[in-house]
Design a protein around this motif. Structure first.
Motif, PDB file in Angstrom:
ATOM      1  N   THR A  36     -15.157  -7.908 -23.972  1.00 46.21           N
ATOM      2  CA  THR A  36     -15.880  -6.832 -23.312  1.00 46.21           C
ATOM      3  C   THR A  36     -15.115  -5.546 -23.578  1.00 46.21           C
ATOM      4  O   THR A  36     -13.966  -5.572 -24.030  1.00 46.21           O
ATOM      5  N   ASP A  37     -15.723  -4.421 -23.271  1.00 45.52           N
ATOM      6  CA  ASP A  37     -15.047  -3.143 -23.465  1.00 45.52           C
ATOM      7  C   ASP A  37     -13.745  -3.068 -22.669  1.00 45.52           C
ATOM      8  O   ASP A  37     -12.788  -2.442 -23.090  1.00 45.52           O
ATOM      9  N   ASP A  38     -13.710  -3.734 -21.518  1.00 45.15           N
ATOM     10  CA  ASP A  38     -12.535  -3.671 -20.652  1.00 45.15           C
ATOM     11  C   ASP A  38     -11.317  -4.393 -21.224  1.00 45.15           C
ATOM     12  O   ASP A  38     -10.187  -3.974 -21.014  1.00 45.15           O
ATOM     13  N   ASP A  39     -11.542  -5.496 -21.930  1.00 43.45           N
ATOM     14  CA  ASP A  39     -10.391  -6.251 -22.450  1.00 43.45           C
ATOM     15  C   ASP A  39     -10.338  -6.263 -23.985  1.00 43.45           C
ATOM     16  O   ASP A  39      -9.585  -7.012 -24.575  1.00 43.45           O
ATOM     17  N   TRP A  40     -11.105  -5.381 -24.603  1.00 43.53           N
ATOM     18  CA  TRP A  40     -11.200  -5.335 -26.064  1.00 43.53           C
ATOM     19  C   TRP A  40      -9.828  -5.204 -26.711  1.00 43.53           C
ATOM     20  O   TRP A  40      -9.492  -5.943 -27.623  1.00 43.53           O
ATOM     21  N   TRP A  41      -9.019  -4.240 -26.251  1.00 47.39           N
ATOM     22  CA  TRP A  41      -7.746  -3.958 -26.922  1.00 47.39           C
ATOM     23  C   TRP A  41      -6.819  -5.174 -26.916  1.00 47.39           C
ATOM     24  O   TRP A  41      -6.116  -5.438 -27.881  1.00 47.39           O
ATOM     25  N   LYS A  42      -6.838  -5.937 -25.843  1.00 46.41           N
ATOM     26  CA  LYS A  42      -5.932  -7.075 -25.720  1.00 46.41           C
ATOM     27  C   LYS A  42      -6.415  -8.324 -26.447  1.00 46.41           C
ATOM     28  O   LYS A  42      -5.602  -9.135 -26.882  1.00 46.41           O
ATOM     29  N   THR A  43      -7.725  -8.499 -26.585  1.00 44.05           N
ATOM     30  CA  THR A  43      -8.221  -9.792 -27.047  1.00 44.05           C
ATOM     31  C   THR A  43      -8.984  -9.781 -28.369  1.00 44.05           C
ATOM     32  O   THR A  43      -9.171 -10.837 -28.966  1.00 44.05           O
ATOM     33  N   GLN A  44      -9.415  -8.631 -28.841  1.00 49.21           N
ATOM     34  CA  GLN A  44     -10.283  -8.613 -30.016  1.00 49.21           C
ATOM     35  C   GLN A  44      -9.561  -9.036 -31.302  1.00 49.21           C
ATOM     36  O   GLN A  44     -10.106  -9.760 -32.106  1.00 49.21           O
ATOM     37  N   TYR A  45      -8.320  -8.567 -31.498  1.00 46.97           N
ATOM     38  CA  TYR A  45      -7.554  -8.901 -32.692  1.00 46.97           C
ATOM     39  C   TYR A  45      -6.130  -9.265 -32.301  1.00 46.97           C
ATOM     40  O   TYR A  45      -5.600  -8.739 -31.333  1.00 46.97           O
ATOM     41  N   ALA A  46      -5.520 -10.149 -33.083  1.00 47.53           N
ATOM     42  CA  ALA A  46      -4.157 -10.588 -32.781  1.00 47.53           C
ATOM     43  C   ALA A  46      -3.434 -10.971 -34.066  1.00 47.53           C
ATOM     44  O   ALA A  46      -4.064 -11.236 -35.092  1.00 47.53           O
ATOM     45  N   LEU A  47      -2.107 -11.020 -33.979  1.00 49.65           N
ATOM     46  CA  LEU A  47      -1.300 -11.513 -35.099  1.00 49.65           C
ATOM     47  C   LEU A  47      -1.412 -13.029 -35.153  1.00 49.65           C
ATOM     48  O   LEU A  47      -1.506 -13.696 -34.125  1.00 49.65           O
ATOM     49  N   ARG A  48      -1.349 -13.529 -36.358  1.00 45.66           N
ATOM     50  CA  ARG A  48      -1.280 -14.970 -36.590  1.00 45.66           C
ATOM     51  C   ARG A  48       0.084 -15.212 -37.237  1.00 45.66           C
ATOM     52  O   ARG A  48       0.227 -15.184 -38.465  1.00 45.66           O
ATOM     53  N   PRO A  49       1.139 -15.426 -36.442  1.00 45.02           N
ATOM     54  CA  PRO A  49       2.510 -15.503 -36.964  1.00 45.02           C
ATOM     55  C   PRO A  49       2.699 -16.525 -38.080  1.00 45.02           C
ATOM     56  O   PRO A  49       3.511 -16.318 -38.979  1.00 45.02           O
ATOM     57  N   SER A  50       1.972 -17.616 -38.047  1.00 41.87           N
ATOM     58  CA  SER A  50       2.134 -18.637 -39.086  1.00 41.87           C
ATOM     59  C   SER A  50       1.681 -18.136 -40.456  1.00 41.87           C
ATOM     60  O   SER A  50       2.058 -18.710 -41.475  1.00 41.87           O
ATOM     61  N   GLN A  51       0.900 -17.070 -40.500  1.00 40.78           N
ATOM     62  CA  GLN A  51       0.405 -16.525 -41.765  1.00 40.78           C
ATOM     63  C   GLN A  51       1.191 -15.297 -42.227  1.00 40.78           C
ATOM     64  O   GLN A  51       0.893 -14.745 -43.270  1.00 40.78           O
ATOM     65  N   LEU A  52       2.161 -14.877 -41.451  1.00 37.59           N
ATOM     66  CA  LEU A  52       2.919 -13.674 -41.781  1.00 37.59           C
ATOM     67  C   LEU A  52       3.835 -13.935 -42.965  1.00 37.59           C
ATOM     68  O   LEU A  52       4.699 -14.812 -42.903  1.00 37.59           O
ATOM     69  N   PRO A  53       3.661 -13.187 -44.069  1.00 37.80           N
ATOM     70  CA  PRO A  53       4.541 -13.379 -45.228  1.00 37.80           C
ATOM     71  C   PRO A  53       5.990 -13.046 -44.885  1.00 37.80           C
ATOM     72  O   PRO A  53       6.262 -12.189 -44.038  1.00 37.80           O
ATOM     73  N   ALA A  54       6.923 -13.684 -45.555  1.00 36.60           N
ATOM     74  CA  ALA A  54       8.351 -13.494 -45.299  1.00 36.60           C
ATOM     75  C   ALA A  54       8.796 -12.057 -45.554  1.00 36.60           C
ATOM     76  O   ALA A  54       9.772 -11.599 -44.971  1.00 36.60           O
ATOM     77  N   PHE A  55       8.074 -11.339 -46.387  1.00 39.86           N
ATOM     78  CA  PHE A  55       8.488  -9.991 -46.742  1.00 39.86           C
ATOM     79  C   PHE A  55       7.883  -8.909 -45.851  1.00 39.86           C
ATOM     80  O   PHE A  55       8.065  -7.727 -46.102  1.00 39.86           O
ATOM     81  N   ILE A  56       7.183  -9.302 -44.776  1.00 37.00           N
ATOM     82  CA  ILE A  56       6.694  -8.339 -43.789  1.00 37.00           C
ATOM     83  C   ILE A  56       7.354  -8.693 -42.457  1.00 37.00           C
ATOM     84  O   ILE A  56       7.166  -9.789 -41.942  1.00 37.00           O
ATOM     85  N   SER A  57       8.119  -7.754 -41.937  1.00 36.14           N
ATOM     86  CA  SER A  57       8.805  -8.005 -40.661  1.00 36.14           C
ATOM     87  C   SER A  57       7.786  -8.066 -39.533  1.00 36.14           C
ATOM     88  O   SER A  57       6.669  -7.541 -39.640  1.00 36.14           O
ATOM     89  N   HIS A  58       8.187  -8.683 -38.440  1.00 31.85           N
ATOM     90  CA  HIS A  58       7.297  -8.770 -37.280  1.00 31.85           C
ATOM     91  C   HIS A  58       6.963  -7.371 -36.751  1.00 31.85           C
ATOM     92  O   HIS A  58       5.823  -7.098 -36.383  1.00 31.85           O
ATOM     93  N   ALA A  59       7.955  -6.475 -36.745  1.00 29.57           N
ATOM     94  CA  ALA A  59       7.728  -5.104 -36.277  1.00 29.57           C
ATOM     95  C   ALA A  59       6.709  -4.385 -37.154  1.00 29.57           C
ATOM     96  O   ALA A  59       5.811  -3.687 -36.652  1.00 29.57           O
TER      97      ALA A  59
END
Length: 145
Positions: A55-78
């Motif tokens: 919903t518009d109220d929780d869009w920022w928190k729930t619409q998109y997220a990181l998938r840590p298992s797919q993060l390449p080694a050459f991109i830091s978490h930050a």
């Protein structure tokens, strides 16, 4: 990626060649996300994923997220967090605020991003990080305005 940093010139060259080819889809997805706020990931390979419908109220928190298992080694978490926030800002502006203005210097940023070929060739990581930070700053300022 780790093999490109062992000190063996032949191994480094071979690893860089493999990474250039392997990272093309990643760079394509990254470009769409960073510059257009669009998630273009038909095979679920990107390190950003679309969450549940929000919903518009929780869009920022729930619409998109990181998938840590797919993060390449050459991109830091930050750096990944900044990439996530950048695309979220642009997506937020376009879909919830109906603001379809392009980010300033979008075409120049796209050319620079595509020029990297792979994200962290020796000596280029700082340039890539600077590009991400510029896109992040630009999109955050736009949202605040």
């Amino acid at each position: 990626y780790t093999l490109a940093q062992v000190g063996d010139a032949q191994l480094e060259a071979a690893t860089h060649d493999l990474m250039r080819g392997a990272c093309r889809p990643l760079m394509h997805m990254l470009s769409h996300w960073l510059l257009d706020g669009e998630l273009d990931d038909p095979d679920n390979e990107f390190f950003i994923t679309k969450g549940r419908e929000a919903t518009d109220d929780d869009w920022w928190k729930t619409q998109y997220a990181l998938r840590p298992s797919q993060l390449p080694a050459f991109i830091s978490h930050a750096c990944a967090e900044e990439i996530l926030s950048t695309g979220k800002c642009i997506n937020f502006l376009r879909h919830l605020c109906e603001d379809h203005a392009e980010i300033p210097d979008r075409d120049a940023m796209k050319r620079r991003l595509q020029a990297f070929g792979i994200i962290a060739e020796v000596g280029e990581e700082i340039g890539f990080r600077g590009l991400v930070q510029a896109a992040y700053k630009t999109s955050c300022v736009r949202v605040l305005e």
